[in-house]
Write a protein that holds these residues in place. Sequence first.
Motif, PDB file in Angstrom:
ATOM      1  N   SER A  36      66.517  36.972  58.806  1.00 15.69           N
ATOM      2  CA  SER A  36      67.791  37.596  59.139  1.00 15.69           C
ATOM      3  C   SER A  36      68.314  37.099  60.478  1.00 15.69           C
ATOM      4  O   SER A  36      69.499  36.773  60.622  1.00 15.69           O
ATOM      5  N   ALA A  37      67.426  37.024  61.484  1.00 18.14           N
ATOM      6  CA  ALA A  37      67.836  36.563  62.815  1.00 18.14           C
ATOM      7  C   ALA A  37      68.299  35.108  62.780  1.00 18.14           C
ATOM      8  O   ALA A  37      69.311  34.746  63.385  1.00 18.14           O
ATOM      9  N   LEU A  38      67.557  34.280  62.049  1.00 18.35           N
ATOM     10  CA  LEU A  38      67.933  32.872  61.935  1.00 18.35           C
ATOM     11  C   LEU A  38      69.254  32.709  61.192  1.00 18.35           C
ATOM     12  O   LEU A  38      70.101  31.886  61.569  1.00 18.35           O
ATOM     13  N   SER A  39      69.455  33.513  60.154  1.00 16.87           N
ATOM     14  CA  SER A  39      70.698  33.432  59.383  1.00 16.87           C
ATOM     15  C   SER A  39      71.897  33.778  60.250  1.00 16.87           C
ATOM     16  O   SER A  39      72.993  33.250  60.049  1.00 16.87           O
ATOM     17  N   GLY A  40      71.675  34.667  61.226  1.00 15.99           N
ATOM     18  CA  GLY A  40      72.753  35.032  62.137  1.00 15.99           C
ATOM     19  C   GLY A  40      73.258  33.866  62.952  1.00 15.99           C
ATOM     20  O   GLY A  40      74.390  33.894  63.459  1.00 15.99           O
ATOM     21  N   LEU A  41      72.416  32.837  63.079  1.00 18.38           N
ATOM     22  CA  LEU A  41      72.832  31.612  63.793  1.00 18.38           C
ATOM     23  C   LEU A  41      73.168  30.492  62.815  1.00 18.38           C
ATOM     24  O   LEU A  41      73.314  29.337  63.220  1.00 18.38           O
ATOM     25  N   GLU A  76      68.698  30.350  76.172  1.00 15.31           N
ATOM     26  CA  GLU A  76      69.379  31.640  76.006  1.00 15.31           C
ATOM     27  C   GLU A  76      69.489  32.012  74.528  1.00 15.31           C
ATOM     28  O   GLU A  76      69.276  33.168  74.146  1.00 15.31           O
ATOM     29  N   GLN A  77      69.800  31.037  73.689  1.00 14.23           N
ATOM     30  CA  GLN A  77      69.892  31.292  72.251  1.00 14.23           C
ATOM     31  C   GLN A  77      68.519  31.678  71.663  1.00 14.23           C
ATOM     32  O   GLN A  77      68.434  32.528  70.782  1.00 14.23           O
ATOM     33  N   ILE A  78      67.464  31.033  72.163  1.00 16.69           N
ATOM     34  CA  ILE A  78      66.120  31.363  71.692  1.00 16.69           C
ATOM     35  C   ILE A  78      65.766  32.798  72.062  1.00 16.69           C
ATOM     36  O   ILE A  78      65.203  33.550  71.256  1.00 16.69           O
ATOM     37  N   ALA A  84      67.082  39.527  68.319  1.00 13.32           N
ATOM     38  CA  ALA A  84      67.651  39.799  67.002  1.00 13.32           C
ATOM     39  C   ALA A  84      66.536  40.055  65.990  1.00 13.32           C
ATOM     40  O   ALA A  84      66.653  40.928  65.118  1.00 13.32           O
ATOM     41  N   HIS A  85      65.455  39.289  66.104  1.00 16.36           N
ATOM     42  CA  HIS A  85      64.295  39.525  65.240  1.00 16.36           C
ATOM     43  C   HIS A  85      63.719  40.914  65.484  1.00 16.36           C
ATOM     44  O   HIS A  85      63.395  41.642  64.530  1.00 16.36           O
TER      45      HIS A  85
END
Length: 234
Positions: A36-41, A76-78, A84-85
Amino acid sequence: MNLELTYPEPPTPAFLFDLDGTLIDSVYQHVIAWRSALSGLGIDLPVWRIHRRIGMSGGLFVTALLRETGLSLSQEQIEDLQWAHAEAYTEQLDSVRPLPGAAELLAELTARKVPWAIATSGRAVTASPALGMLGLPDDTPMVTRDLVRHAKPDPDLFLAGAALLRIDPRFAMVVGDSVWDLLAARRAGALGVGLLSGGYGREELERAAAFRVYADPADMLGRLHELGVRRLGG
Protein backbone atom coordinates in the motif's frame (compact mmCIF):
# COMPACT_ATOMS: atom_id res chain seq x y z
CA MET A 1 42.00 -44.03 42.98
CA ASN A 2 38.72 -42.28 42.29
CA LEU A 3 39.12 -39.00 40.50
CA GLU A 4 36.15 -36.68 40.76
CA LEU A 5 36.14 -34.04 38.06
CA THR A 6 34.50 -30.69 38.63
CA TYR A 7 33.40 -28.31 35.93
CA PRO A 8 32.37 -24.67 36.01
CA GLU A 9 28.62 -24.10 36.09
CA PRO A 10 27.40 -23.75 32.48
CA PRO A 11 25.89 -20.39 31.58
CA THR A 12 22.13 -20.11 31.81
CA PRO A 13 20.56 -20.33 28.34
CA ALA A 14 18.86 -17.17 27.13
CA PHE A 15 16.65 -16.38 24.17
CA LEU A 16 16.34 -13.36 21.90
CA PHE A 17 13.09 -13.40 19.95
CA ASP A 18 12.21 -11.72 16.72
CA LEU A 19 8.61 -10.48 16.78
CA ASP A 20 6.79 -10.48 13.43
CA GLY A 21 6.32 -14.02 12.14
CA THR A 22 7.99 -15.39 15.27
CA LEU A 23 5.71 -14.41 18.15
CA ILE A 24 2.82 -12.72 16.32
CA ASP A 25 1.16 -13.66 13.03
CA SER A 26 1.77 -10.34 11.28
CA VAL A 27 4.06 -10.98 8.31
CA TYR A 28 1.37 -10.72 5.68
CA GLN A 29 -0.13 -7.61 7.25
CA HIS A 30 3.31 -6.04 6.90
CA VAL A 31 3.51 -7.20 3.27
CA ILE A 32 0.15 -5.61 2.44
CA ALA A 33 1.10 -2.45 4.35
CA TRP A 34 4.33 -2.13 2.36
CA ARG A 35 2.49 -2.74 -0.88
CA SER A 36 0.00 0.00 0.00
CA ALA A 37 2.79 2.44 0.92
CA LEU A 38 4.70 1.69 -2.27
CA SER A 39 1.56 2.05 -4.38
CA GLY A 40 1.11 5.52 -2.91
CA LEU A 41 4.32 6.48 -4.72
CA GLY A 42 3.26 4.75 -7.92
CA ILE A 43 5.54 1.74 -7.29
CA ASP A 44 3.78 -1.52 -8.07
CA LEU A 45 5.56 -4.63 -6.81
CA PRO A 46 4.23 -8.20 -6.50
CA VAL A 47 3.72 -9.32 -2.92
CA TRP A 48 6.24 -12.17 -3.18
CA ARG A 49 9.06 -9.71 -3.80
CA ILE A 50 8.01 -7.72 -0.76
CA HIS A 51 7.72 -10.82 1.43
CA ARG A 52 11.28 -11.90 0.67
CA ARG A 53 12.56 -8.70 2.30
CA ILE A 54 10.37 -8.70 5.41
CA GLY A 55 12.57 -8.80 8.49
CA MET A 56 15.06 -6.24 7.24
CA SER A 57 15.10 -2.74 8.65
CA GLY A 58 12.66 -0.45 6.89
CA GLY A 59 15.33 1.69 5.27
CA LEU A 60 17.36 -1.26 4.01
CA PHE A 61 14.15 -2.98 2.92
CA VAL A 62 13.20 -0.01 0.73
CA THR A 63 16.72 0.37 -0.64
CA ALA A 64 16.87 -3.32 -1.60
CA LEU A 65 13.50 -3.24 -3.35
CA LEU A 66 14.33 -0.05 -5.21
CA ARG A 67 17.61 -1.56 -6.38
CA GLU A 68 15.66 -4.46 -7.87
CA THR A 69 13.34 -2.10 -9.74
CA GLY A 70 15.97 0.40 -10.83
CA LEU A 71 14.05 3.26 -9.20
CA SER A 72 15.49 5.85 -6.85
CA LEU A 73 14.00 7.87 -4.01
CA SER A 74 15.32 10.69 -1.88
CA GLN A 75 16.04 10.07 1.80
CA GLU A 76 12.97 12.14 2.64
CA GLN A 77 10.79 9.97 0.39
CA ILE A 78 12.19 6.82 2.02
CA GLU A 79 11.31 8.19 5.46
CA ASP A 80 7.81 9.11 4.27
CA LEU A 81 7.44 5.62 2.83
CA GLN A 82 8.32 4.02 6.15
CA TRP A 83 5.74 6.12 8.00
CA ALA A 84 3.13 5.32 5.35
CA HIS A 85 3.87 1.64 5.96
CA ALA A 86 3.48 2.11 9.72
CA GLU A 87 0.10 3.78 9.23
CA ALA A 88 -1.11 1.09 6.82
CA TYR A 89 0.02 -1.65 9.21
CA THR A 90 -1.67 0.00 12.20
CA GLU A 91 -4.94 -0.01 10.29
CA GLN A 92 -4.69 -3.82 10.15
CA LEU A 93 -3.86 -4.42 13.82
CA ASP A 94 -7.28 -5.90 14.51
CA SER A 95 -6.37 -8.87 12.28
CA VAL A 96 -3.03 -9.57 13.97
CA ARG A 97 -2.94 -12.44 16.45
CA PRO A 98 -0.28 -14.15 18.58
CA LEU A 99 1.11 -17.25 16.92
CA PRO A 100 0.08 -20.59 18.47
CA GLY A 101 1.96 -21.18 21.70
CA ALA A 102 3.76 -17.81 21.73
CA ALA A 103 2.38 -16.51 25.03
CA GLU A 104 2.71 -19.95 26.59
CA LEU A 105 6.32 -20.29 25.44
CA LEU A 106 7.34 -16.97 26.98
CA ALA A 107 5.46 -17.81 30.19
CA GLU A 108 7.19 -21.19 30.41
CA LEU A 109 10.64 -19.66 29.94
CA THR A 110 9.86 -17.11 32.64
CA ALA A 111 8.68 -19.89 34.98
CA ARG A 112 11.92 -21.78 34.36
CA LYS A 113 13.90 -18.60 35.09
CA VAL A 114 15.30 -18.50 31.56
CA PRO A 115 16.12 -14.92 30.48
CA TRP A 116 14.56 -13.70 27.26
CA ALA A 117 14.00 -10.49 25.33
CA ILE A 118 12.36 -9.36 22.09
CA ALA A 119 14.50 -7.75 19.37
CA THR A 120 12.58 -6.52 16.34
CA SER A 121 13.32 -4.56 13.18
CA GLY A 122 9.98 -2.83 13.68
CA ARG A 123 9.75 0.61 15.16
CA ALA A 124 8.17 1.03 18.59
CA VAL A 125 4.97 2.43 17.08
CA THR A 126 4.23 -0.86 15.28
CA ALA A 127 5.90 -3.25 17.76
CA SER A 128 4.50 -2.03 21.10
CA PRO A 129 0.89 -3.19 20.53
CA ALA A 130 2.20 -6.77 20.34
CA LEU A 131 2.94 -6.73 24.07
CA GLY A 132 -0.76 -6.51 24.89
CA MET A 133 -1.58 -9.24 22.38
CA LEU A 134 0.89 -11.55 24.12
CA GLY A 135 -0.31 -10.62 27.60
CA LEU A 136 3.03 -9.00 28.44
CA PRO A 137 3.64 -5.92 30.62
CA ASP A 138 4.86 -2.63 29.18
CA ASP A 139 8.28 -3.10 30.81
CA THR A 140 8.96 -6.34 28.92
CA PRO A 141 12.58 -6.30 27.70
CA MET A 142 12.30 -5.28 24.04
CA VAL A 143 14.67 -3.62 21.58
CA THR A 144 13.11 -1.90 18.56
CA ARG A 145 14.54 -0.31 15.43
CA ASP A 146 14.39 3.11 17.07
CA LEU A 147 17.01 2.10 19.64
CA VAL A 148 19.87 0.88 17.44
CA ARG A 149 21.95 2.27 14.63
CA HIS A 150 21.37 -0.60 12.21
CA ALA A 151 18.72 -3.32 12.05
CA LYS A 152 18.81 -6.82 10.55
CA PRO A 153 20.77 -8.28 8.88
CA ASP A 154 23.23 -6.27 11.01
CA PRO A 155 23.65 -7.74 14.51
CA ASP A 156 22.88 -4.54 16.45
CA LEU A 157 19.39 -5.56 17.62
CA PHE A 158 20.55 -8.87 19.06
CA LEU A 159 23.67 -7.37 20.60
CA ALA A 160 21.46 -4.75 22.25
CA GLY A 161 19.04 -7.46 23.41
CA ALA A 162 21.89 -9.42 24.98
CA ALA A 163 23.16 -6.27 26.68
CA LEU A 164 19.65 -5.63 28.02
CA LEU A 165 19.71 -9.07 29.62
CA ARG A 166 23.34 -8.60 30.71
CA ILE A 167 24.47 -11.75 28.97
CA ASP A 168 27.18 -12.61 26.48
CA PRO A 169 25.47 -12.99 23.06
CA ARG A 170 27.53 -16.14 22.49
CA PHE A 171 25.39 -17.82 25.16
CA ALA A 172 22.09 -16.72 23.61
CA MET A 173 19.84 -18.36 21.07
CA VAL A 174 18.12 -16.13 18.53
CA VAL A 175 14.66 -17.28 17.50
CA GLY A 176 13.44 -15.92 14.17
CA ASP A 177 11.41 -16.74 11.08
CA SER A 178 13.56 -15.23 8.32
CA VAL A 179 17.02 -15.65 6.86
CA TRP A 180 17.72 -12.05 7.93
CA ASP A 181 17.20 -13.01 11.59
CA LEU A 182 19.60 -15.92 11.25
CA LEU A 183 22.25 -13.89 9.43
CA ALA A 184 22.08 -11.27 12.17
CA ALA A 185 22.32 -14.02 14.79
CA ARG A 186 25.50 -15.39 13.22
CA ARG A 187 27.04 -11.93 13.11
CA ALA A 188 26.17 -11.47 16.79
CA GLY A 189 27.88 -14.78 17.63
CA ALA A 190 24.63 -16.42 18.78
CA LEU A 191 22.99 -19.70 17.79
CA GLY A 192 20.01 -19.37 15.48
CA VAL A 193 16.69 -21.17 15.85
CA GLY A 194 14.29 -20.99 12.91
CA LEU A 195 10.49 -20.97 12.86
CA LEU A 196 8.43 -21.75 9.77
CA SER A 197 5.62 -19.42 10.86
CA GLY A 198 6.87 -16.46 8.80
CA GLY A 199 6.73 -18.18 5.42
CA TYR A 200 10.37 -19.19 4.84
CA GLY A 201 11.04 -22.86 4.14
CA ARG A 202 13.00 -25.26 6.33
CA GLU A 203 15.86 -25.59 3.82
CA GLU A 204 16.25 -21.81 3.53
CA LEU A 205 16.45 -21.44 7.29
CA GLU A 206 18.87 -24.34 7.65
CA ARG A 207 21.10 -22.91 4.90
CA ALA A 208 21.14 -19.69 6.88
CA ALA A 209 22.56 -21.73 9.81
CA ALA A 210 19.46 -22.43 11.88
CA PHE A 211 20.57 -24.88 14.60
CA ARG A 212 17.01 -26.18 14.91
CA VAL A 213 13.82 -25.44 12.95
CA TYR A 214 10.33 -25.64 14.44
CA ALA A 215 6.90 -25.09 12.94
CA ASP A 216 5.87 -22.34 15.36
CA PRO A 217 6.25 -21.32 19.02
CA ALA A 218 3.96 -24.15 20.15
CA ASP A 219 6.22 -26.70 18.47
CA MET A 220 9.28 -25.12 20.06
CA LEU A 221 7.59 -25.13 23.47
CA GLY A 222 7.07 -28.87 23.27
CA ARG A 223 10.72 -29.48 22.45
CA LEU A 224 12.59 -27.06 24.70
CA HIS A 225 14.73 -29.94 25.93
CA GLU A 226 16.40 -29.98 22.48
CA LEU A 227 17.69 -26.49 23.22
CA GLY A 228 19.12 -27.35 26.60
CA VAL A 229 16.29 -25.79 28.63
CA ARG A 230 15.74 -27.90 31.73
CA ARG A 231 12.81 -27.96 34.08
CA LEU A 232 13.44 -26.41 37.48
CA GLY A 233 15.35 -28.92 39.51
CA GLY A 234 15.97 -31.06 36.41
